[in-house]
Write a protein that holds these residues in place. Structure first.
Motif, PDB file in Angstrom:
ATOM      1  N   HIS A  60       0.844  -1.194   0.000  1.00 51.04           N
ATOM      2  CA  HIS A  60       0.000   0.000   0.000  1.00 51.04           C
ATOM      3  C   HIS A  60       0.878   1.242   0.000  1.00 51.04           C
TER       4      HIS A  60
ATOM      5  N   GLN B 155       1.039   5.755  -1.273  1.00 51.85           N
ATOM      6  CA  GLN B 155       0.314   6.981  -1.581  1.00 51.85           C
ATOM      7  C   GLN B 155       1.167   7.849  -2.487  1.00 51.85           C
TER       8      GLN B 155
ATOM      9  N   HIS C 170      -4.373   6.891  -2.872  1.00 53.90           N
ATOM     10  CA  HIS C 170      -3.863   5.628  -2.331  1.00 53.90           C
ATOM     11  C   HIS C 170      -3.853   4.608  -3.460  1.00 53.90           C
TER      12      HIS C 170
ATOM     13  N   ASP D 281      -7.082   3.597  -5.609  1.00 53.83           N
ATOM     14  CA  ASP D 281      -8.426   4.056  -5.278  1.00 53.83           C
ATOM     15  C   ASP D 281      -8.615   5.368  -6.032  1.00 53.83           C
TER      16      ASP D 281
ATOM     17  N   ASN E 165     -12.480   5.250  -0.920  1.00 51.69           N
ATOM     18  CA  ASN E 165     -11.714   4.492   0.061  1.00 51.69           C
ATOM     19  C   ASN E 165     -10.648   5.363   0.740  1.00 51.69           C
ATOM     20  N   ARG E 166      -9.370   5.067   0.535  1.00 56.98           N
ATOM     21  CA  ARG E 166      -8.293   5.768   1.229  1.00 56.98           C
ATOM     22  C   ARG E 166      -7.756   6.986   0.477  1.00 56.98           C
ATOM     23  N   SER E 167      -8.265   7.229  -0.725  1.00 61.39           N
ATOM     24  CA  SER E 167      -7.807   8.391  -1.476  1.00 61.39           C
ATOM     25  C   SER E 167      -8.502   9.656  -0.991  1.00 61.39           C
TER      26      SER E 167
ATOM     27  N   ALA F  10     -15.191   0.573   2.679  1.00 62.48           N
ATOM     28  CA  ALA F  10     -14.595   1.628   1.860  1.00 62.48           C
ATOM     29  C   ALA F  10     -15.614   2.733   1.567  1.00 62.48           C
TER      30      ALA F  10
ATOM     31  N   LYS G 151     -16.524   5.342   4.491  1.00 65.96           N
ATOM     32  CA  LYS G 151     -15.570   6.332   4.987  1.00 65.96           C
ATOM     33  C   LYS G 151     -16.149   7.731   4.798  1.00 65.96           C
TER      34      LYS G 151
END
Length: 298
Positions: free
Chosen positions: A9, A11, A20, A62, A67-69, A198, A201
């Motif tokens: 993972h 970034q 991400h 993403d 999700n994590r972006s 996801a 979030k």
């Protein structure tokens, strides 16, 4: 340079947005970028990443808002020009060009990237995402496609789509994903929970729906869906593979027809027993087709 034998993972910042992504394979190899659709995240490629990473450097982001972006505020942050710039800059993070594989909304972006920035795309592989010209054609003449596209109008409403998709712990995902698939085991309980987590979030639901809100605004201005700008970018001159699960709940099979008008080097592979979620319904077939197609053009 480092060799990654597992999914890592990471970034990066592209087009002023932090994304991400998951990386796998040897970064000395040619790069394949995998773009997911709605309402997914990088995990939608979990059956493809290990297979592709044996021969390629795989990057599965993403998309912005997911999700994590990072999740920029406002509908205009999800215009096609911004989404396209994200992908172009992401590809250039790893070299001059790369192979692009995309599903659903990721496919909408990928068609535009290939049409407007062919210099960064070595090959284009699209999974159940309509070419913008074909989609416009079928919306105009095909009542079944208009019926299947009802949700695009629903997503223009304020707050109600977010409420519907996230209520009762994203219960709608069971229908969208599991009931929409052609094979009973396409999505495990754990898979569905990943997508629900996801999408739950903060800001993710609104960001994902803003893709649809933005494209309808642009369509109203340009009369062409999935395209940003005054002139429609439709012609694709890079080698293109279209993988199409024929049991698609949202897209009619006619969308696979007549594409030679816009795509100069096209291969179409229809998969009768797969749904819109073709890479989940038929992962081995999809992996074989991708490796064979990209391998011929590498």
């Amino acid at each position: 340079m480092a060799t990654y034998t597992r999914m890592v993972h990471r970034q990066t910042v592209v087009n002023d947005v932090r994304l991400h992504y998951v990386e796998a394979g040897d970064d000395d190899d040619e790069t394949i970028v995998l773009l997911h659709g709605f309402p997914e995240c990088w995990y939608s490629w979990h059956e493809q990443i290990p297979a592709l990473a044996k021969e390629y450097h795989v990057v599965a982001p993403d998309l912005r808002g997911y999700n994590r972006s990072e999740k920029p505020h406002g509908v205009d942050a999800y215009r096609m020009s911004e989404l396209t710039a994200d992908v172009v800059e992401l590809i250039r993070e790893f070299g001059d060009s790369g192979h692009l594989v995309a599903h659903d909304w990721g496919g909408g972006i990928a068609w535009n990237v290939a049409a407007r920035h062919s210099d960064v795309v070595d090959t284009l592989s699209i999974l159940n995402a309509p070419h913008p010209g074909a989609f416009e054609r079928e919306l105009r003449r095909n009542g079944e496609q208009r019926r299947k596209s009802w949700y695009m109008a629903f997503f223009q409403l304020p707050w109600l789509p977010e409420w519907w998709l996230t209520r009762r712990d994203c219960a709608a995902f069971d229908e969208i994903l599991r009931e929409g698939a052609s094979t009973p085991d396409a999505f495990s309980d754990a898979d569905v929970e990943r997508y629900k987590e996801a999408f739950s979030k903060p800001g993710a639901a609104t960001s994902a729906i803003n893709y649809y809100r933005s494209v309808i605004r642009e369509e109203a201005k340009n009369l062409v869906p999935f395209v940003d700008g005054d002139v429609a970018a439709r012609d694709v001159d890079v080698p293109t593979l279209l993988l199409w699960g024929e049991d698609d709940m949202a897209l009619v099979p006619e969308l696979t027809e007549g594409l030679d008008r816009w795509v100069s080097d096209l291969t179409v592979q229809r998969i009768p027993d797969a749904s819109h979620w073709v890479q989940m319904d038929a992962p081995e077939r999809v992996n074989e087709e991708l490796l064979a197609f990209v391998g011929k053009r590498s």
